[in-house]
Scaffold this active site. Structure first.
Site, short mmCIF file in Angstrom:
data_model
loop_
_atom_site.label_atom_id
_atom_site.label_comp_id
_atom_site.label_asym_id
_atom_site.label_seq_id
_atom_site.Cartn_x
_atom_site.Cartn_y
_atom_site.Cartn_z
N GLU A 118 -10.71 3.88 -2.91
CA GLU A 118 -10.15 3.79 -4.30
C GLU A 118 -10.99 3.78 -5.45
O GLU A 118 -10.69 4.34 -6.55
CB GLU A 118 -9.76 2.32 -4.17
N GLU B 43 -3.44 5.08 7.51
CA GLU B 43 -2.01 5.72 7.17
C GLU B 43 -1.81 7.08 7.14
O GLU B 43 -2.73 7.79 6.84
CB GLU B 43 -1.97 5.13 5.64
N CYS C 129 -5.79 2.36 4.17
CA CYS C 129 -4.37 2.34 3.97
C CYS C 129 -4.19 3.89 3.55
O CYS C 129 -3.22 3.82 2.68
CB CYS C 129 -4.30 1.40 2.89
N LEU D 225 9.86 -9.95 -13.00
CA LEU D 225 10.59 -8.73 -12.42
C LEU D 225 10.60 -8.56 -10.97
O LEU D 225 11.63 -7.79 -10.24
CB LEU D 225 10.10 -7.46 -13.27
N HIS E 284 5.72 0.44 4.57
CA HIS E 284 6.01 0.29 3.39
C HIS E 284 7.42 0.14 3.12
O HIS E 284 8.21 -0.20 1.98
CB HIS E 284 5.52 1.12 2.17
N GLY F 272 -2.84 -5.94 11.90
CA GLY F 272 -3.31 -7.10 11.85
C GLY F 272 -2.30 -8.37 11.45
O GLY F 272 -1.99 -9.14 12.01
N SER F 273 -1.54 -8.08 10.40
CA SER F 273 -0.64 -9.00 9.68
C SER F 273 0.68 -8.97 10.45
O SER F 273 1.03 -7.82 10.74
CB SER F 273 -0.66 -9.11 8.24
#
Ligand code: GLN
Ligand code: ZN
Length: 758
Positions: free
Chosen positions: A606, A667, A645, A17, A696, A433-434
Site C-alpha cells: 500500500e 488474494e 490482501c 451510511l 469480499h 485467520g478470522s
C-alpha cells in the site's frame, strides 16, 4: 483569499451510511430510506462546510460505494453481466460493487484495488470492445442541483477521464486510446450540462498524474484535455492532482488551458521546487494543497505560511486547500469524548481541518500573521515536547545489525525440516485467520470493553467460540487450523492496544471500501510490547486439537501503514520499534507450543511510493527488513506464514521472496491469475496459497469452480509448494456462506489431491 477542499468523508460521522446500506443489503429497509439517509448526510456536510466559511464546497464527492464505480455508471461503462440482470439502477450498481447471487442470476463483483497509496479501495471499471462511453448517469447533476437548492453553488467533483481510463481494465482488443474521442465528448457534455445548471467551477481529479508516466500516457493526457478544454461552456476547469507531484511534465500540464491546477504540497515532495523553478502561469489559479488530507496531526502554521509566502512573493494567484480529499481522515474530534485534551489538542480531523483552512485564510489576510492568537496558539503547540519517549527502545533500534535481520538456516533447509515435521498432505488447506464475527461476538466484545461483561465471562465466552471454531474446522477437514480471531475488532487496533506508545480513538472511522471502515490507531510515542497479545488464545486453541494451529499476528509494516504515523520521527524508526515488539510476541508463541505463525502484511504494498525511482530508498529498504526482524529469531522447524490482501506484487516479487517467510497466502481470485506466471518465471521460492475464492462477496464458490482455479495454479506452481485457502479473512462473512464455501474448498483440494496422486 479563498479556501477549497477536494472532497469530504461521506460515510457519516457515526457511519450512518454504512449502517443504512447494510440494512438495505439485508432487505431490512427500502431503497427510499437508504436514499433519505444519504441525502441527510450530504445536507449535514454541506451545512458544516458552509458554516466553516469554506469557499469552494465540493459536490458529487458523495458515493454509495465508490467514486470510480460512480464514474463507470456515469460514463455508461458497466459490463453487460450487471445491466442484463434486470435490477433497479441502485441494485445494479451494488451488484457491480458486491456481486449478486439471487433469483436474477449469479455474477461476481468487479475487481477491487487499492486507491494509489491509501487504504481506500476502488472498483476497477471494466471496458470491453462494445463499451460505448457516453453520459448515462445523473448523479453529478442531481447533487449539484440538490446543493444549489440548499443555497450552495458547489464545485462538482469528478474523477477525470485520464485517471478513469488509465485505471480501467480492458477485456477486449481495444486500448484506452481508442476511447479518447468518446471520453472527451462525454466530459464536454458533462461540463455543458453542469454549466447550464449553474456550475462555475468543476474539479476533475487526476491523481494518476503523480505516477511515473510513459510518453504515450502523456500524449494520451494531452489529447484528452486539448479536446475537453476547447469546449468548456464558460465553466472554470480545475485540474486536481494529489498523492504526489507532477515532476515529469509540470510545464506541459501548466501550459494547457486549465483555469486552476491543484497541487499537493504535502506528499508532493518536489511541488514547491517545481513551482519555484518553473513559475506558475499568471492566468491560472494554483489550488495549493497545504493541509494534510491523510494524517490527523494539526497543521503547522509556520511551515504552511512559509510555503504560501513563497507563492505570494511570486505573485501567484492561489487558493488554500487540502493535499487530497478528506475522505482519508475521520470526521470530527467532537465524537472523541474519551481522549484527553492533552492529546486531542494535537489533532485535526476533517471538520477541524475546515477550521484550519479558515484560520490560515485569516492569517494570510491579516497585517501581521505572527501576532494573531491563532498563530501563537499553533506555534506554542509545536514548541512543546511530546510525552511518550522511551530511550531504551531508541537504543535497541540503533543497535540493530545485519544478523538481527537474517533468519538461519536458509529457506531450502528449513523447508525440508518443516515438511518432515508437519507431514501435511499435498495442497494443505487453511484459512487466513478470522472466522465470521456474529452480532453476538461483536456485542460481547463491546460489552466487555464497556465493563458490562466481566473478564471471566468474556474469557469463557471467547474460549467457547474458539472451541466451536476448532471443531468446525476439524469437521470440515481443514489441515492447518486457526483460532478464529474472535478477540479482535480489527487486525491493527487489537495489537496497538497491547503496545505502549499507541493511542486509540473512539469514532475515528475512515472508509476502506464500500461500507467497510477502519479506525486507525495513532502512533503517539516510542513503541514497546506492553503485554502478551495472542499467546493465551492461540495456545488454548492448540490445546484442543492435534492438528497444527496457526498463531496469528499483524506485521510491523501493516501496523504502521494502517495507523496514523508520527511525523516527528522517520517511518523506518517507527517500523523497527514495532517490529521489535512483534518479535517478542513471535518468540513467546513459539515458546508456548505454536509451531506455525502467520504474520500478516496485508498493507505492505500500500505505501509503496507511487514512483518506481522512490521504491527502494524511501520504502522497501526498511519495510522488508522490518518484516525479517520479526521472525529471524525462530527455530528452523517453526513455519512462518505471511498474508497479503492482493497479488499485485509482480514488480516487487524479489522483495516479497526476501521477506523470507516459509509460506505466503494472497488474494488472487478477484484479479486474474497473471501473477502466477510471474511466480513461475522468477522461480519464486516461498510456498504459496493464492486465494481460490473471493471472500469480499457473499457468493458461494462451487467445488468445480475451485478445482478449476487450482488446476490453473498447478500449471504454474510446483505441487509441493501450493496451499489451498480463501483469499482473505472471513470475519465480514456470515456462517451461511462460509461453511459451504470452505466445504467446497476442502472437497476441491481432496479431489485434486487424489487426481494428482493417480
Ligand atoms: N488474519 C487476518 C484475518 O483473517 C487477515 C486480514 C487481512 O488480511 N486483511 O482477518
Ligand atoms: Zn487479506
Amino acid at each position: 483569499m479563498k479556501t477549497s477542499i477536494i472532497g469530504y468523508p461521506r460515510i457519516g460521522s457515526l457511519r450512518e451510511l454504512k449502517f443504512a446500506s447494510e440494512k438495505y443489503f439485508k432487505g431490512e429497509i427500502e431503497e427510499l430510506q437508504l436514499l433519505e439517509t444519504a441525502k441527510e448526510l450530504r445536507f449535514q456536510n454541506l451545512k458544516e462546510q458552509q458554516e466553516s466559511g469554506l469557499d469552494f464546497i465540493p459536490s458529487n464527492d458523495f458515493s454509495f460505494y465508490d467514486g470510480m464505480l460512480d464514474t463507470a455508471f456515469l460514463l455508461n461503462a458497466v459490463p453487460k453481466r450487471y445491466t442484463s440482470l434486470g435490477l433497479s439502477v441502485l441494485d445494479e450498481y451494488f451488484a457491480a460493487a458486491r456481486g449478486y447471487q439471487g433469483e436474477k442470476g449469479d455474477v461476481k463483483a468487479l475487481a477491487m484495488k487499492k486507491w494509489f497509496n491509501t487504504n481506500y479501495h476502488y472498483m476497477v471499471p471494466e471496458i470491453d470492445d462494445d463499451t460505448e462511453i457516453k453520459v448515462s448517469g445523473n448523479k453529478p447533476f442531481e447533487l449539484f442541483v440538490e446543493a444549489l437548492e440548499n443555497g450552495v453553488r458547489t464545485k462538482p467533483v469528478l474523477t477525470g477521464p485520464f485517471t478513469f481510463l488509465e485505471l480501467a481494465r480492458y477485456t477486449g482488443t481495444k486500448t484506452k486510446e481508442d476511447f479518447t474521442e468518446a471520453a472527451a465528448n462525454a466530459y464536454i457534455d458533462i461540463i455543458k450540462k453542469l454549466s447550464e445548471l449553474g456550475a462555475e467551477w468543476i474539479q476533475l481529479d487526476e491523481p494518476y498524474l503523480v505516477k511515473d508516466l510513459t510518453e504515450s500516457d502523456i500524449t494520451f493526457f494531452k489529447d484528452l484535455y486539448t479536446k475537453i478544454l476547447s469546449d468548456k461552456s464558460g465553466v472554470e476547469i480545475l485540474l486536481q492532482t494529489y498523492f504526489g507531484d507532477i515532476r515529469d511534465f509540470y510545464n506541459e500540464v501548466t501550459a494547457l488551458d486549465f483555469d486552476g491546477i491543484g497541487l499537493d504540497f504535502i506528499e508532493g515532495r518536489k511541488t514547491l521546487e517545481l513551482v519555484r523553478t518553473n513559475g506558475f502561469p499568471k492566468d491560472k489559479i494554483l489550488f495549493a494543497g497545504v493541509v494534510n488530507g491523510k494524517n490527523i496531526w494539526k497543521n503547522n502554521y509556520t511551515n504552511t505560511l512559509h510555503i504560501l509566502d513563497e507563492l505570494k512573493n511570486q505573485n501567484i494567484d492561489f487558493v488554500v486547500g487540502t493535499s487530497c480529499s478528506l475522505l482519508h481522515v475521520p470526521y470530527t474530534l467532537k465524537n472523541e469524548t474519551k481522549l484527553s485534551d492533552a492529546y486531542k489538542k494535537h489533532f485535526a480531523y476533517a471538520s477541524e481541518k475546515l477550521t484550519e483552512l479558515a484560520e490560515i485564510k485569516k492569517l494570510l489576510t491579516s497585517e501581521n500573521p505572527a501576532e494573531t492568537t491563532e498563530y501563537r496558539a499553533n506555534s506554542e503547540l509545536f514548541a512543546q515536547p511530546r510525552s511518550g519517549e522511551n530511550t531504551s527502545i531508541k537504543e535497541k533500534v540503533n543497535a540493530l545489525s545485519e544478523k538481527d535481520f537474517t533468519r538461519l538456516p536458509k529457506f531450502a533447509v528449513r523447508e525440508k525440516i518443516q515438511k518432515e515435521r508437519f507431514n501435511l498432505p499435498l495442497f494443505p488447506t487453511t484459512t487466513i485467520g478470522s472466522f465470521p464475527q456474529t452480532i453476538e461476538i461483536r456485542k460481547t466484545r463491546a460489552g466487555f470493553r464497556k465493563g458490562e461483561v466481566t473478564a471471566d465471562d468474556y474469557d469463557s465466552f471467547l474460549k467457547g467460540k474458539i472451541e466451536g471454531c476448532i471443531r468446525l474446522q476439524e469437521q470440515i477437514g481443514i489441515d492447518v487450523l486457526v483460532h478464529g480471531e474472535f478477540e479482535r475488532n480489527d487486525m491493527v487496533e487489537y495489537f496497538g492496544e497491547c503496545l505502549d506508545g499507541y493511542l486509540f480513538t473512539e469514532k475515528a472511522w475512515v472508509q476502506s471500501y464500500g461500507t467497510r471502515c477502519v479506525k486507525p490507531p495513532v502512533v503517539w510515542g516510542d513503541i514497546s510490547r506492553a503485554k502478551s497479545m495472542t499467546v493465551k488464545w492461540s495456545s488454548y486453541a492448540q490445546s484442543l486439537t492435534d492438528k497444527p494451529v496457526k498463531g496469528m499476528l499483524t506485521g510491523p509494516v501493516t501496523i504502521l501503514n494502517w495507523s496514523f504515523p508520527r511525523e516527528d520521527i522517520s517511518l523506518k524508526d517507527s517500523a523497527y520499534q514495532i517490529a521489535l515488539a512483534i518479535r517478542e510476541e513471535v518468540l513467546d508463541l513459539e515458546a508456548n507450543g505454536i509451531n506455525i505463525i502467520q504474520i500478516d502484511e496485508a498493507a505492505l504494498r500500500e505505501k509503496l511510493p507511487l514512483r518506481k525511482s522512490d521504491w527502494n530508498s524511501e520504502y522497501l529498504d526498511w519495510a522488508i527488513p522490518a518484516f525479517r526482524l520479526v521472525h529471524s529469531g525462530v527455530k528452523p522447524e517453526t513455519q512462518i506464514h505471511t498474508h497479503m490482501c492482493y497479488s499485485e506484487f509482480a514488480d516487487i516479487i524479489g522483495d516479497i521472496d526476501n521477506m523470507d517467510a516459509d509460506v505466503i497466502t494472497f488474494e488472487a481470485s478477484r484479479s486474474d491469475l497473471t501473477i502466477l506466471d510471474v511466480l513461475k518465471e522468477k522461480n519464486f521460492r516461498t510456498e504459496v496459497g493464492p486465494g481460490v475464492y473471493d471472500i469480499h462477496s457473499p457468493r458461494i464458490p462451487a467445488k468445480e469452480e475451485i478445482k478449476a482455479a487450482l488446476q490453473k495454479m498447478l500449471d504454474r506452481i510446483p505441487a509441493e509448494k501450493l496451499w489451498v485457502n480463501p483469499d482473505c479473512g472471513l470475519k465480514t462473512r456470515g456462517s451461511e456462506e462460509t461453511v459451504p464455501s470452505l466445504e467446497n474448498l476442502v472437497a476441491a483440494a481432496r479431489e485434486i489431491r487424489s487426481k494428482y496422486k493417480a
